[in-house]
Scaffold this active site. Sequence first.
Site, PDB file in Angstrom:
ATOM      1  CD  GLU A   1      -8.760   1.237   7.334  1.00  0.00           C
ATOM      2  OE1 GLU A   1      -8.654   0.295   8.131  1.00  0.00           O
ATOM      3  OE2 GLU A   1      -8.303   2.376   7.555  1.00  0.00           O
TER       4      GLU A   1
ATOM      5  CG  ASP B   1      -0.333  -0.435   2.503  1.00  0.00           C
ATOM      6  OD1 ASP B   1       0.912  -0.387   2.589  1.00  0.00           O
ATOM      7  OD2 ASP B   1      -1.058  -0.806   3.435  1.00  0.00           O
TER       8      ASP B   1
HETATM    9  C1  GLP Z   1      -0.461   0.383   8.513  1.00  0.00           C
HETATM   10  C2  GLP Z   1      -0.199  -0.310   7.169  1.00  0.00           C
HETATM   11  C3  GLP Z   1      -0.368  -1.796   7.285  1.00  0.00           C
HETATM   12  C4  GLP Z   1       0.350  -2.270   8.526  1.00  0.00           C
HETATM   13  C5  GLP Z   1      -0.425  -1.780   9.732  1.00  0.00           C
HETATM   14  C6  GLP Z   1       0.225  -2.108  11.072  1.00  0.00           C
HETATM   15  O1  GLP Z   1      -1.536   1.254   8.452  1.00  0.00           O
HETATM   16  N1  GLP Z   1      -1.007   0.157   6.099  1.00  0.00           N
HETATM   17  O2  GLP Z   1       0.159  -2.420   6.105  1.00  0.00           O
HETATM   18  O3  GLP Z   1       0.396  -3.664   8.563  1.00  0.00           O
HETATM   19  O4  GLP Z   1      -0.749  -0.413   9.636  1.00  0.00           O
HETATM   20  O5  GLP Z   1       1.318  -1.280  11.355  1.00  0.00           O
HETATM   21  P1  GLP Z   1       2.249  -1.497  12.594  1.00  0.00           P
HETATM   22  O6  GLP Z   1       3.133  -2.630  12.274  1.00  0.00           O
HETATM   23  O7  GLP Z   1       3.022  -0.209  12.731  1.00  0.00           O
HETATM   24  O8  GLP Z   1       1.379  -1.764  13.769  1.00  0.00           O
END
Ligand code: GLP
Length: 239
Positions: free
Chosen positions: A129, A53
Amino acid sequence: MRAAELVAGSVRENPSAAIALPTGETPKGMYAELGALHRAGLDFSGVTIFNLDEYVGLEASSPLSYAYFMARELYRGINVPESSRRIFDSTAADPEEECRRYDRAVEEAGGIDLAVVGIGRNGHIAFNEPADALHVGSHVQALDRQTLEVNFEVGLKQLAEAGRPPIPRSKFPTHAMTMGFGPIMTADRVLVLVTGSAKAEPMRRMLDGTVTTRFPASVLQLHRNCTVLADERAAAGSR
Ligand code: GLP
């Protein structure tokens, strides 16, 4: 670290593997470890990486962008050729068209061999989402209120680390381009990384909850080859 070893195993088995990768705090250790494995001889020159993404509407050089994150956390440590580093173009004039282009690139790669994903507190995978239905293909996604709150705080830290001034909440991207569930569910293998106590409840719902698009990570229960790697804090309360 088991996550990096698992990715390395995929690369050794298939030196031209197409691998989907996430951003976030969770995979940073794995990326550092992949750098160490590369220094010890692991060759990534034939691998294609697809980011899951990217935000819509940032400048290419913005420290908030996932392109910036990948350059800093992974690409400076391993030898994936620039032409094999795929990510949505945050600056694209037509983000929907950019999503079509991305899907074509995934198709041309023959799909994803290994999809490494993190999970959001609301159960999002990439930026899919919670919703009444999931998208198969890449799409533009309006970010949830909770996602915006969490990611804005992370963004402020990233700006500070890059020596840039903070931005007001109103200037933070509200939309992202994300891979849909199609390439993830048809990937030969999925690796889910989960760390920290804030992920204990999401982890439980992912593994044991009802399979519902209202909690996208739960849909991974249907994948035929899905491995979950969690730290102790995230695993507390799960089977
Ligand atoms: C973000 C990304 C995701 C990621 C998630 C968790 O928004 N778009 O791809 O897996 O949140 O992030 P984190 O590892 O910082 O908790």
